[in-house]
Design a protein around this motif. Structure first.
Motif, PDB file in Angstrom:
ATOM      1  N   SER A  94      17.744   8.167  44.245  1.00  0.00           N
ATOM      2  CA  SER A  94      18.173   6.844  44.697  1.00  0.00           C
ATOM      3  C   SER A  94      16.984   6.140  45.336  1.00  0.00           C
ATOM      4  O   SER A  94      15.955   6.749  45.619  1.00  0.00           O
ATOM      5  N   GLN A  95      17.134   4.859  45.573  1.00  0.00           N
ATOM      6  CA  GLN A  95      16.078   4.084  46.230  1.00  0.00           C
ATOM      7  C   GLN A  95      15.774   4.645  47.610  1.00  0.00           C
ATOM      8  O   GLN A  95      14.613   4.768  48.004  1.00  0.00           O
ATOM      9  N   ASN A  96      16.811   5.003  48.373  1.00  0.00           N
ATOM     10  CA  ASN A  96      16.606   5.549  49.718  1.00  0.00           C
ATOM     11  C   ASN A  96      15.855   6.874  49.677  1.00  0.00           C
ATOM     12  O   ASN A  96      15.019   7.150  50.549  1.00  0.00           O
ATOM     13  N   ALA A  97      16.153   7.704  48.669  1.00  0.00           N
ATOM     14  CA  ALA A  97      15.467   9.000  48.555  1.00  0.00           C
ATOM     15  C   ALA A  97      13.972   8.793  48.336  1.00  0.00           C
ATOM     16  O   ALA A  97      13.138   9.509  48.912  1.00  0.00           O
ATOM     17  N   ILE A  98      13.609   7.804  47.517  1.00  0.00           N
ATOM     18  CA  ILE A  98      12.191   7.511  47.276  1.00  0.00           C
ATOM     19  C   ILE A  98      11.534   7.004  48.552  1.00  0.00           C
ATOM     20  O   ILE A  98      10.409   7.408  48.898  1.00  0.00           O
ATOM     21  N   CYS A  99      12.221   6.124  49.277  1.00  0.00           N
ATOM     22  CA  CYS A  99      11.664   5.594  50.533  1.00  0.00           C
ATOM     23  C   CYS A  99      11.445   6.704  51.560  1.00  0.00           C
ATOM     24  O   CYS A  99      10.467   6.676  52.313  1.00  0.00           O
ATOM     25  N   ARG A 100      12.355   7.686  51.587  1.00  0.00           N
ATOM     26  CA  ARG A 100      12.174   8.811  52.525  1.00  0.00           C
ATOM     27  C   ARG A 100      10.923   9.608  52.174  1.00  0.00           C
ATOM     28  O   ARG A 100      10.196  10.068  53.056  1.00  0.00           O
ATOM     29  N   ILE A 101      10.664   9.781  50.879  1.00  0.00           N
ATOM     30  CA  ILE A 101       9.460  10.507  50.461  1.00  0.00           C
ATOM     31  C   ILE A 101       8.217   9.704  50.817  1.00  0.00           C
ATOM     32  O   ILE A 101       7.209  10.256  51.276  1.00  0.00           O
ATOM     33  N   LEU A 102       8.286   8.398  50.650  1.00  0.00           N
ATOM     34  CA  LEU A 102       7.125   7.544  50.926  1.00  0.00           C
ATOM     35  C   LEU A 102       6.818   7.424  52.418  1.00  0.00           C
ATOM     36  O   LEU A 102       5.731   6.980  52.786  1.00  0.00           O
ATOM     37  N   THR A 103       7.759   7.808  53.280  1.00  0.00           N
ATOM     38  CA  THR A 103       7.542   7.682  54.723  1.00  0.00           C
ATOM     39  C   THR A 103       7.501   9.032  55.446  1.00  0.00           C
ATOM     40  O   THR A 103       7.453   9.061  56.673  1.00  0.00           O
ATOM     41  N   ASN A 104       7.523  10.127  54.701  1.00  0.00           N
ATOM     42  CA  ASN A 104       7.547  11.458  55.316  1.00  0.00           C
ATOM     43  C   ASN A 104       6.127  11.978  55.521  1.00  0.00           C
ATOM     44  O   ASN A 104       5.405  12.278  54.572  1.00  0.00           O
ATOM     45  N   GLU A 105       5.719  12.085  56.800  1.00  0.00           N
ATOM     46  CA  GLU A 105       4.351  12.494  57.131  1.00  0.00           C
ATOM     47  C   GLU A 105       4.035  13.936  56.744  1.00  0.00           C
ATOM     48  O   GLU A 105       2.866  14.331  56.729  1.00  0.00           O
ATOM     49  N   ILE A 106       5.071  14.724  56.428  1.00  0.00           N
ATOM     50  CA  ILE A 106       4.820  16.128  56.116  1.00  0.00           C
ATOM     51  C   ILE A 106       3.930  16.263  54.881  1.00  0.00           C
ATOM     52  O   ILE A 106       3.184  17.236  54.745  1.00  0.00           O
ATOM     53  N   TYR A 107       3.960  15.257  54.003  1.00  0.00           N
ATOM     54  CA  TYR A 107       3.141  15.322  52.790  1.00  0.00           C
ATOM     55  C   TYR A 107       1.655  15.164  53.089  1.00  0.00           C
ATOM     56  O   TYR A 107       0.817  15.417  52.234  1.00  0.00           O
ATOM     57  N   THR A 108       1.326  14.724  54.311  1.00  0.00           N
ATOM     58  CA  THR A 108      -0.080  14.640  54.723  1.00  0.00           C
ATOM     59  C   THR A 108      -0.484  15.852  55.563  1.00  0.00           C
ATOM     60  O   THR A 108      -1.563  15.868  56.158  1.00  0.00           O
ATOM     61  N   GLY A 109       0.410  16.849  55.640  1.00  0.00           N
ATOM     62  CA  GLY A 109       0.091  18.057  56.397  1.00  0.00           C
ATOM     63  C   GLY A 109       0.401  17.947  57.876  1.00  0.00           C
ATOM     64  O   GLY A 109      -0.218  18.629  58.693  1.00  0.00           O
ATOM     65  N   LYS A 110       1.373  17.096  58.232  1.00  0.00           N
ATOM     66  CA  LYS A 110       1.781  16.954  59.633  1.00  0.00           C
ATOM     67  C   LYS A 110       3.268  17.258  59.757  1.00  0.00           C
ATOM     68  O   LYS A 110       4.091  16.612  59.109  1.00  0.00           O
ATOM     69  N   VAL A 111       3.599  18.222  60.586  1.00  0.00           N
ATOM     70  CA  VAL A 111       5.007  18.515  60.873  1.00  0.00           C
ATOM     71  C   VAL A 111       5.354  17.810  62.171  1.00  0.00           C
ATOM     72  O   VAL A 111       4.793  18.119  63.230  1.00  0.00           O
ATOM     73  N   ILE A 112       6.245  16.824  62.096  1.00  0.00           N
ATOM     74  CA  ILE A 112       6.592  16.016  63.273  1.00  0.00           C
ATOM     75  C   ILE A 112       8.041  16.268  63.654  1.00  0.00           C
ATOM     76  O   ILE A 112       8.954  16.115  62.848  1.00  0.00           O
TER      77      ILE A 112
END
Length: 519
Positions: free
Chosen positions: A212-230
């Motif tokens: 869904s659109q929201n699922a894509i937005c969550r991936i685009l805003t999740n810092e974990i993909y840059t190696g940061k666990v927040i």
């Protein structure tokens, strides 16, 4: 006597569910001992006792009570009925008004036989126990957050059950993550379009669902993909309601995990910038992102700011024209711009524009370098220059938003709005451009020249503008403005990115005759 029983467990773990079955059996045996008729056992599984609204069986029991299905409700323990003092008293009073008694077996209490004071004392103790439990859970979560606890399910990673602190990159899913960021940041696709593309390819989410659109937005805003666990972005503000409150960014608990990196910081920040700009564009001018046609979302109305929409008509010959969405969709009262722009003529204007830009290459480079020298000189002379620009910009934006809100609330007309924010819009754009130049990160002098040369190289490579894609054109053109007279202003993207107004470089503004005026 017809009786009903209520029981509840607060989690859906196996041992708790076993406890629930034990409670149900207890009431069956209780009814046999007393000789009462057990009409129904109401049982809520995995539900907290601090709020009623999520307890479906409890609410069903209250509804059945209104229909007279039973004469008394038996509950093993008061804390199973409610851990919220207010909810307990309101529910008991409601049942009493219906002539239905509530009996709490462990405490040997009845709603009609004992005073509310005693019942309130027991309820307060149950509520305090919940408060202490909430504090213990918060403390445990805080400790785990400081250690870098990872999410249970996150696309792009595999997790070992029971391991709270480790993830392993799923190579296949990581490639999908990289593709999503590429589509979004490089090729200009929106979140809705990306979700459709993934679904068309038969790719599923981590939970084996459609994207869904929201699922894509969550991936685009999740810092974990840059190696940061927040952890700790939110906290439970009220344990009784479960209401969450956002925490200040300085209070977040961030743990660096380079082994979890899938996306580079620059790409991630670029995605955030695009998300923010698209949100602002839609909020202010209802502009949606589209790559469907070569000129999609590039043509803007100079009068209302809305994008032009593509219209195809077949009358003897097929022709394609672009019209203002504000005027075409909402009428002349919304926007007076009734101009209809022929697509082929506009593409000719664009082709001529690129040729003119190439002829003025030296002038462009001289202008850009001169503007940067001016701004950096001002910055060197005034250390507070950037702060002053930011402050002025914030005041103007706040003032503009005030008038926008007044228009939304029908306190002022569209004409009054344009009168109030017309000059303000120009000043905001000027300050934004100035701020871009001040904050633009040029660590080496030759970088600016490289950026310009790369842009000119792309323009030189254009053989036929019809062969370009929307994303290719958007890399070169920021927007095309058309007024109600058919005058066209073309804005080069490189200038917008650097915070410059390139219109000073254009010797003539082309005019496209209104297609509506031609036969």
């Amino acid at each position: 006597m017809n009786i009903a029983a209520y029981c509840r467990v607060s989690t859906d773990k196996e041992d708790q569910l076993n406890s629930l079955e034990t409670q149900k059996q207890f009431f069956i045996e209780y009814a046999k001992r007393t000789g009462d008729t057990l009409v129904k056992v109401y049982a809520d599984e995995g539900i907290s006792g601090t709020k009623i609204k999520n307890r479906r069986e409890f609410l069903r029991m209250l509804t059945d009570a209104e229909h007279g299905l039973f004469d008394m409700i038996v509950v093993k323990d008061l804390s199973r009925f409610a851990r919220n003092t207010v909810d307990l008293l309101q529910s008991v009073r409601k049942l009493k008004a219906l002539g239905i008694e509530t009996q709490f077996l462990t405490a040997n209490m009845t709603s009609m036989g004992n005073s509310e004071f005693v019942m309130t004392m027991f309820a307060a103790l149950a509520q305090e126990e919940s408060a202490n439990t909430s504090k213990r859970i918060k403390f445990g979560k805080k400790v785990n957050a400081e250690k870098g606890r990872v999410p249970n399910i996150v696309y792009g990673y595999n997790k070992t059950i029971g391991d709270y602190f480790n993830l392993e990159i799923n190579k296949e899913e990581a490639n999908i993550i990289r593709q999503i960021y590429k589509w979004y940041t490089e090729e200009g696709y929106g979140a809705a379009k990306i979700s459709n593309m993934l679904n068309e390819r038969g790719i599923k989410t981590k939970r084996n669902c459609q994207w869904s659109q929201n699922a894509i937005c969550r991936i685009l805003t999740n810092e974990i993909y840059t190696g940061k666990v927040i952890n700790g972005k939110q906290e439970i503000a009220d344990f009784l309601t479960g209401q969450r409150a956002e925490r200040d960014e300085t209070e977040w608990m961030v743990v660096e995990r380079p082994d979890l990196r899938i996306i580079e910081d620059e790409i991630f920040e670029n995605a955030q910038s695009i998300l923010h700009s698209r949100y602002q564009s839609f909020r202010m001018s209802h502009e949606r992102q589209s790559n469907k046609y070569l000129l999609s979302t590039l043509i803007k109305c100079k009068d209302c700011g809305w994008s032009f929409r593509r219209m195809v008509r077949t009358y003897k010959n097929t022709y394609v024209r672009w019209v203002c969405s504000g005027h075409n969709g909402r009428g002349a009262d919304s926007c007076p711009n009734a101009v209809s722009v022929d697509e082929e003529e506009l593409l000719e204007v664009l082709q001529d524009y690129f040729s003119m830009i190439l002829k003025q290459k030296k002038k462009v480079i001289s202008y850009v370098t001169g503007e940067f020298q001016r701004v950096y000189k001002a910055k060197d002379e005034n250390l507070e220059y950037e702060k002053e620009l930011t402050s002025q910009l914030a005041k103007l934006r706040k003032s503009r938003q005030k008038y926008m809100d007044m228009y939304t609330d029908d306190l002022i007309s569209r004409e009054e709005l344009n009168e109030k924010i017309g000059d303000m819009r120009k000043e905001i754009e000027r300050l934004e451009n100035e701020l871009k130049m001040v904050s633009y990160n040029l660590t080496k002098g030759e970088q600016l020249e490289n950026i310009l040369n790369r842009t000119f190289k792309e323009i030189e490579d254009i053989t036929d503008i019809h062969d370009m894609t929307n994303e290719q054109l958007k890399r070169l053109i920021h927007r095309i403005e058309v007024d109600q007279e058919g005058h066209v202003d073309i804005f080069l993207r490189i200038m917008g990115d650097l915070g410059l107004d390139e219109k000073v470089l254009i010797d003539a503004n082309p005019t496209i005759p209104n297609s509506n005026d031609r036969t």
